[in-house]
Enzyme design. Structure first.
Site, PDB file in Angstrom:
ATOM      1  CE  LYS A  77      28.126  -1.604  32.319  1.00  0.00           C
ATOM      2  NZ  LYS A  77      29.580  -1.478  32.121  1.00  0.00           N
ATOM      3  CB  ALA A  96      26.291  10.120  37.197  1.00  0.00           C
ATOM      4  CG  HIS A 153      33.429   7.035  32.410  1.00  0.00           C
ATOM      5  ND1 HIS A 153      32.736   5.942  32.851  1.00  0.00           N
ATOM      6  CD2 HIS A 153      32.799   7.457  31.275  1.00  0.00           C
ATOM      7  CE1 HIS A 153      31.722   5.707  32.029  1.00  0.00           C
ATOM      8  NE2 HIS A 153      31.741   6.612  31.074  1.00  0.00           N
TER       9      HIS A 153
END
Length: 278
Positions: free
Chosen positions: A54, A110, A153
């Site tokens: 990932k 981000a 998060h």
């Protein structure tokens, strides 16, 4: 021989892969390394780490010659973007011109969203970018070590605990600007891998998680980094959705838009966008 895979300990990843890890669906026996994407991004860039990982979608321009994007198991979504936080409420983004900003990574979605937003909203540009672990950013903003912080998060749900002000939800900005979901985390496999059927068992694991949400609860909370059950569930609700099951046309369009714009602005190296689908 076990199939090696690396994903984060975040609730969305453990929720998605629980059934595969514990043999509840037809899948290879997995050997899991738990690592946040700031680590896997660089492992993949150096061709280190497991065959399946990932990573951030923002890291793909550095990786696609050597890795193939798996169109499931990742994280895209709406209403789940990173936030720009300040100690005191600002009246407009341009007040950040020349200021010191903390970010969790310089190879993350981000960060790319932030740079694209800055170009549009802060023509004079910002000052110093400081990369620090995401869990240190809100305290740094609160203590005045930096002028603003880019958070990800579970910080979406906890920043009020630090008495911080929201300047911009970059997810809202992106969706209003493009109409597309936000590409966050991608599952990749080495192009020289002999593994087959990866999409099938990942999709089966996602579907099992939805059909039996209680089955993964202990596993999720064991790795949830001291989150409350409510925060962990909010995390899952935001980041596990139809794009986790199948990227689809909107998912691919979102990735191509983000990385294409970032490439035009020089934030990522030049690469062939067609490799995203190959």
């Amino acid at each position: 021989m076990k199939t090696k895979i690396a994903f984060s300990p975040c609730p969305n990843d453990t929720f998605i892969f629980h059934a595969a890890v514990f043999g509840l669906v037809e899948a290879p026996e997995l050997e899991v390394t738990y690592a946040d994407i700031d680590k896997t991004n660089y492992w993949a860039a150096r061709m280190e780490g497991p065959e399946i990982m990932k990573v951030s979608y923002a890291a793909l321009p550095w990786l696609l010659e050597d890795y193939r994007l798996i169109p499931c198991g990742g994280a895209l979504g709406r209403g789940c973007g990173p936030l720009v936080l300040t100690q005191e409420k600002l009246s407009k983004p341009s007040e950040l011109a020349g200021k010191r900003i903390a970010v969790p990574s310089d190879r993350s979605t981000a960060y790319l969203l932030f740079r694209l937003w800055v170009k549009q909203e802060i023509p004079a540009g910002i000052g110093e970018i400081v990369v620090m672990p995401f869990d240190e950013i809100m305290p740094a903003v609160k203590n005045g070590e930096v002028d603003a912080g880019l958070v990800i998060h579970e910080a979406r749900f906890t920043y009020q605990n630090y008495d911080l002000a929201l300047l911009q939800d970059l997810g809202n900005w992106w969706e209003e600007d493009t109409g597309l979901p936000i590409p966050l985390g991608a599952i990749i496999v080495r192009r020289d891998s002999k593994l087959e059927g990866i999409e099938n068992w990942i999709q089966a694991s996602v579907q099992y998680a939805w059909d039996h949400p209680e089955a993964s609860s202990n596993y999720v909370m064991t790795h949830a980094q001291e989150m409350s059950v409510e925060v962990a569930q909010s995390h899952i609700d935001l980041y596990v959705n139809e794009f986790s099951l199948q990227l689809g046309d909107d998912g691919y369009a979102a990735v191509e838009s983000l990385l294409g714009r970032a490439m035009e602005d020089g934030h990522v190296p030049l690469f062939d966008l067609e490799l995203l689908r190959k």
